[in-house]
Design an enzyme around this catalytic site. Structure first.
Site, PDB file in Angstrom:
ATOM      1  N   LYS A  50      55.473  31.297 -57.295  1.00 15.91           N
ATOM      2  CA  LYS A  50      54.457  32.140 -57.925  1.00 15.91           C
ATOM      3  C   LYS A  50      54.052  31.573 -59.286  1.00 15.91           C
ATOM      4  CE  LYS A  50      53.713  37.098 -58.927  1.00 15.91           C
ATOM      5  NZ  LYS A  50      54.382  38.407 -59.025  1.00 15.91           N
ATOM      6  N   SER A  63      51.884  42.044 -56.325  1.00 13.97           N
ATOM      7  CA  SER A  63      51.130  40.982 -56.945  1.00 13.97           C
ATOM      8  C   SER A  63      51.441  39.578 -56.416  1.00 13.97           C
ATOM      9  CB  SER A  63      51.380  41.004 -58.451  1.00 13.97           C
ATOM     10  OG  SER A  63      52.722  40.682 -58.738  1.00 13.97           O
ATOM     11  N   SER A  73      56.237  44.203 -56.208  1.00 15.85           N
ATOM     12  CA  SER A  73      55.374  43.024 -56.089  1.00 15.85           C
ATOM     13  C   SER A  73      55.860  41.962 -55.111  1.00 15.85           C
ATOM     14  CB  SER A  73      55.150  42.381 -57.453  1.00 15.85           C
ATOM     15  OG  SER A  73      54.099  43.042 -58.115  1.00 15.85           O
TER      16      SER A  73
END
Lengths: 474, 91
Positions: free
Chosen positions: A79, A154, A178
């Site tokens: 990420k 996310s 997330s």
């Protein structure tokens, strides 16, 4: 040879690499081929790293000299808010678009020592603020299971990368769902570790009292491998729990009793397909010998509201460091204040600005007691209610998300509707307990559904034990 | 929330919000506050648990060479003059 990526796991890849059925380079090339084919549409990766040759050479050397471990040569997606020395880490924000990390996050350092391969950095909601990966400054990510839908967020890019076979496993981060929520939307296993288990050093902070790095995998056993490797004390994270304080709360080895907070499930707004699947799975667990009991936990009902006070408060404080002076995007202004106002106004996207303003409001003189102070007390109540529940049950179960993956563009004009995606995520993050999301079936039109377990602090072992049974149909 | 409140918050948070966006921001804030206001109905009659505090500050030891990160960090500054970060005149 052709490598069957959809069924590949860390264990299978490791055994094939050890037996020389394929090399690290062949494995990486297999993923690169899928990335070339699919990333243009899915937009899981923002960047594929150009140092893959060096990484491959390092991993292959480990196989040659006999120091290879389970993670050596395993291709991973990372990420965009986890620092990798020498690479851009932008948190998918314009304000950090060209920001280059000058050190490795601790989780990256550990994985690098093991010879894991970092294929590239993945798209996310800007500063991890969102539940659909639509607030990224670099375009939306599509759900590989249905490209007209969101992958969740996310950490949507990391989830989509694994779901589309563009990486074997991935790292995301959790502040409130997330990883579990996109795992749910993409049909993957997502683990939110105990707060303080994995080091936050080198993560671009969102809510310091909630953040944890968290893995995406196809199976529970892989989640366990990554957790066991990364879960260790780190002096660079002041909230990292010393190893001697991580011992289990009891002698229990196999979970038997599962609690279901009924009032929390009956609050309305939950897709009937989700509830039906949840009840069906509970029934299976019962048949497999687990005892299922109802829990009365009214505290859980206001956990998302509490989260939406504590998190923005921490966000407004954290993101004050992005000022257009030392690094990142900087706008021209007539004086220093003007530089701040314009750099932040133009550099942050809509959702980041909204949360900074909300945080500023709940922390402001006059509203501090009514919002922030009260939320801190209620968080404490929630934490105690969860601890009390674990005096009578070994695990708590809920659906992971109230709905399956929704359409791109949906909920973007209604922030509260978007926030409600994480209604079942909030309790574990607020209480700091571990939680795992596991695929539990599909809707008639093929959308993944997911089942969530929570366990007491540092009882990830219980999640893995029940999870392995669960994923094989109990 | 009034538009003046949003303007004040924006100044406190050092974020420029264009005039044409103020109304939309105010509406979003009202809707979010409407949601989080549910906590006002819950009693917070209990005292906050104060955890046992442990000093976790590391020893202040130098672990890097002088100048090791200077170039990497300064090269990312939007304004630079030699080994200084350049800012607008303050006084």
């Amino acid at each position: 040879m052709t490598i069957d990526l959809p069924t590949l796991t860390i264990e299978k890849a490791h055994s094939s690499l050890m037996n020389k059925e394929f090399t690290v380079r062949e494995l990486v090339d297999a993923y690169r081929a899928v990335i070339s084919e699919k990333n243009g549409t899915i937009n899981a990766y923002l960047e594929i790293f150009t140092d893959l040759d060096e990484q491959i050479a390092h991993s292959e050397e480990m196989f040659t000299n006999g120091t290879a471990t389970a993670m050596t040569g395993i291709p991973m997606a990372i990420k965009d808010n986890i620092l990798i020395n020498g690479h851009i880490a932008s948190a998918s924000s314009k304000i950090l678009a060209n920001h280059v990390a000058v050190y490795d996050a601790t989780v990256i350092k550990i994985l690098r020592e093991q010879g894991a391969i970092f294929l590239g950095r993945t798209n996310m909601d800007e500063f991890a603020m969102g539940s659909s990966t639509q607030t990224s400054a670099f375009g939306v990510t599509r759900n590989p299971r249905d490209e007209s839908r969101v992958p969740g967020g996310s950490s949507g890019g990391s989830a989509a990368a694994v779901a589309a076979d563009m990486a074997l496993v991935a790292l995301g981060t959790e502040t409130c769902g997330s990883v579990r929520q996109p795992a749910s939307f993409c049909g993957l296993v997502g683990l939110k570790p105990t707060y303080g288990a994995l080091s936050r050093s080198g993560l671009i902070a969102m809510g310091n009292s909630l953040d944890q790095p968290a893995p995406f995998t196809k199976t529970v056993a892989e989640s366990e491998i990554i957790f066991n490797l990364l879960s260790k004390y780190d002096s660079l994270d002041a909230m990292s729990v010393p190893d001697e304080n991580r011992s289990p709360n009891s002698e229990l080895r196999t979970p038997k009793k599962i609690g279901v907070p009924r009032n929390f499930l009956n609050q309305g707004g939950i897709d009937p397909r989700v509830l039906e699947n949840f009840e069906m799975r509970l029934e299976q667990l019962k048949k497999a010998g687990y005892e299922i009991v109802d829990l009365d936990m009214p505290e859980l009902e206001y956990s998302l509201a509490v989260y939406y006070i504590i998190m923005p408060a921490e966000v407004s404080t954290n993101l004050s460091r992005f000022d257009g002076i030392r690094y990142g995007f900087s706008a021209q202004g007539k004086d220093l204040l003007d530089v701040y106002m314009k750099s932040r106004g133009e550099g942050f996207g809509k959702e980041a600005r909204r949360r900074i303003l909300l945080g500023t409001y709940v922390l402001s003189h006059g509203y501090y007691d009514a919002y922030y102070n009260k939320a801190v007390i209620l968080r404490d109540k929630i934490t105690r209610a969860v601890a009390k529940a674990f005096e009578t049950v070994d695990l708590i179960a809920t659906p992971t998300t109230p709905t399956p993956a929704f359409k791109l563009g949906e909920k973007m004009n209604d922030p509260v509707a978007m926030y409600l995606c994480d209604i079942f995520s909030a309790p574990a993050n607020l209480a700091g307990v571990p939680s795992i999301a596991i695929p539990s079936g599909k809707t008639e039109d093929g959308l993944p559904l997911s089942f969530q377990f929570m366990a007491p602090h540092f009882r990830e072992d219980l999640l893995f034990a029940v999870g392995k049974e669960f994923e094989h149909g109990v | 929330m009034q538009l003046a409140d949003i303007k004040k918050l924006a100044l406190l948070a050092r974020i420029q919000v264009p005039d044409e966006e103020l109304e939309a921001v105010a509406n979003d804030m009202d809707s979010i506050l409407g949601y989080i206001d549910q906590i006002q109905k819950v009693s917070a009659d209990t005292e906050r648990t104060i955890p046992t505090l442990i000093n976790r500050v590391r020893e202040d030891e130098v672990t890097t060479e002088t100048g090791e990160y200077t170039e990497a960090l300064l090269s990312q500054a939007p304004g630079r003059d030699g080994n200084f970060v350049k800012v607008k005149k303050i006084l």
